[in-house]
Design an enzyme around this catalytic site. Structure first.
Site, short mmCIF file in Angstrom:
data_model
loop_
_atom_site.label_atom_id
_atom_site.label_comp_id
_atom_site.label_asym_id
_atom_site.label_seq_id
_atom_site.Cartn_x
_atom_site.Cartn_y
_atom_site.Cartn_z
CB SER A 7 -33.95 -18.42 -35.61
OG SER A 7 -33.64 -17.07 -35.87
CE LYS B 80 -36.81 -15.68 -36.11
NZ LYS B 80 -37.43 -15.55 -34.77
CG LEU B 81 -34.38 -17.00 -44.45
CD1 LEU B 81 -34.30 -16.54 -45.91
CD2 LEU B 81 -33.26 -17.99 -44.13
CE LYS B 82 -33.20 -13.57 -35.60
NZ LYS B 82 -34.20 -12.85 -34.78
CG ASP C 129 -37.22 -11.92 -36.28
OD1 ASP C 129 -37.66 -10.76 -36.23
OD2 ASP C 129 -36.86 -12.55 -35.26
CG ASN D 106 -34.68 -9.33 -34.40
OD1 ASN D 106 -34.16 -10.23 -35.06
ND2 ASN D 106 -35.35 -9.59 -33.28
CD GLU E 207 -40.07 -13.09 -35.08
OE1 GLU E 207 -39.79 -14.05 -35.84
OE2 GLU E 207 -39.71 -13.07 -33.89
CG ASP F 231 -39.96 -11.27 -30.90
OD1 ASP F 231 -40.20 -11.22 -29.68
OD2 ASP F 231 -38.87 -11.71 -31.33
CE LYS G 90 -38.17 -14.29 -29.04
NZ LYS G 90 -37.33 -13.17 -29.50
N GLY H 91 -37.80 -18.04 -29.25
CA GLY H 91 -36.65 -18.52 -28.48
C GLY H 91 -35.68 -17.38 -28.24
O1 OSB Z 1 -35.99 -12.11 -32.45
O2 OSB Z 1 -36.58 -14.12 -32.24
C1 OSB Z 1 -35.74 -13.24 -32.08
C2 OSB Z 1 -32.54 -14.80 -30.69
C3 OSB Z 1 -32.18 -13.85 -29.76
C4 OSB Z 1 -32.94 -12.70 -29.64
C5 OSB Z 1 -34.07 -12.52 -30.44
C6 OSB Z 1 -34.45 -13.49 -31.35
C7 OSB Z 1 -33.65 -14.62 -31.50
C8 OSB Z 1 -33.90 -15.66 -32.50
C9 OSB Z 1 -33.37 -17.04 -32.23
O3 OSB Z 1 -34.47 -15.46 -33.54
C10 OSB Z 1 -34.38 -17.88 -31.57
C11 OSB Z 1 -33.81 -19.16 -31.01
O4 OSB Z 1 -33.50 -20.06 -31.79
O5 OSB Z 1 -33.69 -19.28 -29.77
MG MG Z 2 -37.95 -12.13 -33.25
#
Ligand code: OSB
Ligand code: MG
Length: 368
Positions: free
Chosen positions: A135, A161-163, A189, A191, A214, A239, A263, A291
């Site tokens: 990520s 995976k790009l935020k 992702d 969020n 995501e 998620d 998760k 994760g």
């Molecule tokens: O949305 O998946 C998520 C990390 C912290 C909180 C939410 C997320 C994430 C990640 C990183 O995307 C995932 C990892 O490498 O542990």
């Molecule tokens: Mg996520």
């Protein structure tokens, strides 16, 4: 098993690089560890909640509070405790899934050590190693992003995976596609950073052939995700919205997602995570293991879960050195883009005492 007590331990580890998402920037990770002790064995669990309620309503201090006041004492009242008995014993207390998951994980580790059974085998794993994705946080510029992605691909990661967030979405995706080609397994992702009004904008990601997008919309908005999914070619993955096997079934039935990020911490534990895996498998919905920047404790369990047959996409199960210079366990090291599934009983590993001491902020013993 009869618990004699539970230790809560708060640790803080610096991240190797700042990690920026649509909900904030992290430079270190505060983690609550749970150690369940019986007369002859101990077990470890890692709470995935973060220091601030930005990803989830739970945060480190609420988890510690509900554990010490309600959850741990409730387990003290259970005769013949085993991991399967944890969720029913905690069910009267609403919510607090991350706290419950950590406590169940510690009891599960203790039980499996006693029985001599590895967690992967207990959960139904079918692989001895799992392919890993990574990520990649929001960066200050596209060139920096390309450098970061290039380094991860050199290390062997199988999926990127790009935020994303408004203002950092189409351009970075285009740049990564142009530089690394159409074959790269790529996903994004958000969020929860978008609204349904952004549907046409998000459709501009369609030409880039992403594996999935995501959690574009807010956690409660299953209906919105269902509407969005009908307008996008990119598969929608959830998620934050997936909090249980029941909510996963509802999301799938509504058409809110066609992929699920599992998760274990978010859904109340590894046993519920397996039920989500089973629900998704029954609907032909691919899943992958998310994760939460775990230490080796949470990572060991996530890798075991990711070895189940329905986990057909690489997870955010990256190597220890993607997060931390020094992990609190023997580090997980990427080999040929995979992490090995631990083989010993329970988690198959435990914290290294010196490394653990080094990062400990405080401990608390709750005697039962
Ligand atoms: O949305 O998946 C998520 C990390 C912290 C909180 C939410 C997320 C994430 C990640 C990183 O995307 C995932 C990892 O490498 O542990
Ligand atoms: Mg996520």
């Amino acid at each position: 098993m009869k618990l004699t007590g539970v230790e809560l331990r708060e640790i803080r580890l610096p991240l190797v690089a700042p990690f920026r998402t649509s909900f904030g920037t992290m430079t270190d990770r505060t983690v609550l560890l749970v150690r369940a002790e019986s007369t002859d064995v101990e077990g470890w669990g890692e709470c995935v909640a973060m220091a601030d309620p930005l990803y989830s309503s739970e945060y480190t201090a609420t988890c510690a509070d509900v554990l010490r006041r309600f959850l741990i004492p409730a387990l003290g009242r259970v005769r013949d405790l085993d991991a399967v008995g944890v969720a029913p014993a905690l069910a009267p207390f609403r919510g607090h899934r991350m706290a419950k998951a950590a406590l169940e994980a510690a009891v599960l580790d203790a039980e499996l050590r006693t029985r001599g059974v590895p967690l992967a085998r207990e959960l139904g794993a079918v692989h001895d190693r799992v392919p890993c994705g990574v990520s990649v946080g929001i960066m200050d510029s596209v060139p920096r992003l390309l450098d970061a992605v290039a380094l991860y691909l050199d290390q062997g990661y199988r999926r990127i995976k790009l935020k994303i967030e408004p203002g950092w979405d189409v351009e970075p995706v285009r740049a990564v596609r142009e530089r690394f080609g159409d074959e790269l397994p790529l996903q994004v992702d958000a969020n929860t950073a978008y609204t349904l009004a952004d549907a046409r904008h998000l459709a501009r990601l369609d030409p880039f052939d992403l594996l999935l997008i995501e959690q574009p919309l807010e956690e409660e908005d299953l209906l919105g995700h269902a509407q969005l999914a009908r307008t996008l070619a990119t598969p929608v993955c959830l998620d934050e919205s997936i909090t249980s096997a029941r909510s996963a079934a509802a999301a799938i039935t509504l058409g809110a997602c066609t992929v699920v990020n599992i998760k274990p911490g978010r859904v109340g534990g590894y046993l519920e995570a397996r039920r989500i895996h089973d629900v998704c498998a029954a609907h032909d919905i691919p899943v992958w293991c998310g994760g939460m920047l775990e230490t080796g404790i949470g990572r060991a369990a996530n890798v075991a879960l990711a070895a189940l047959p329905g986990f057909t996409l690489p997870g955010d199960t990256s190597a220890s050195n993607r997060y931390y210079r020094t992990d609190i366990t023997e580090p997980f090291v990427l080999a040929d883009g995979h992490l090995p599934v631990p083989e010993g009983p329970g988690l198959g590993l435990a914290p290294l005492p010196d490394a653990l001491e080094e990062v400990t902020v405080g401990t608390e013993w709750i005697a039962l």
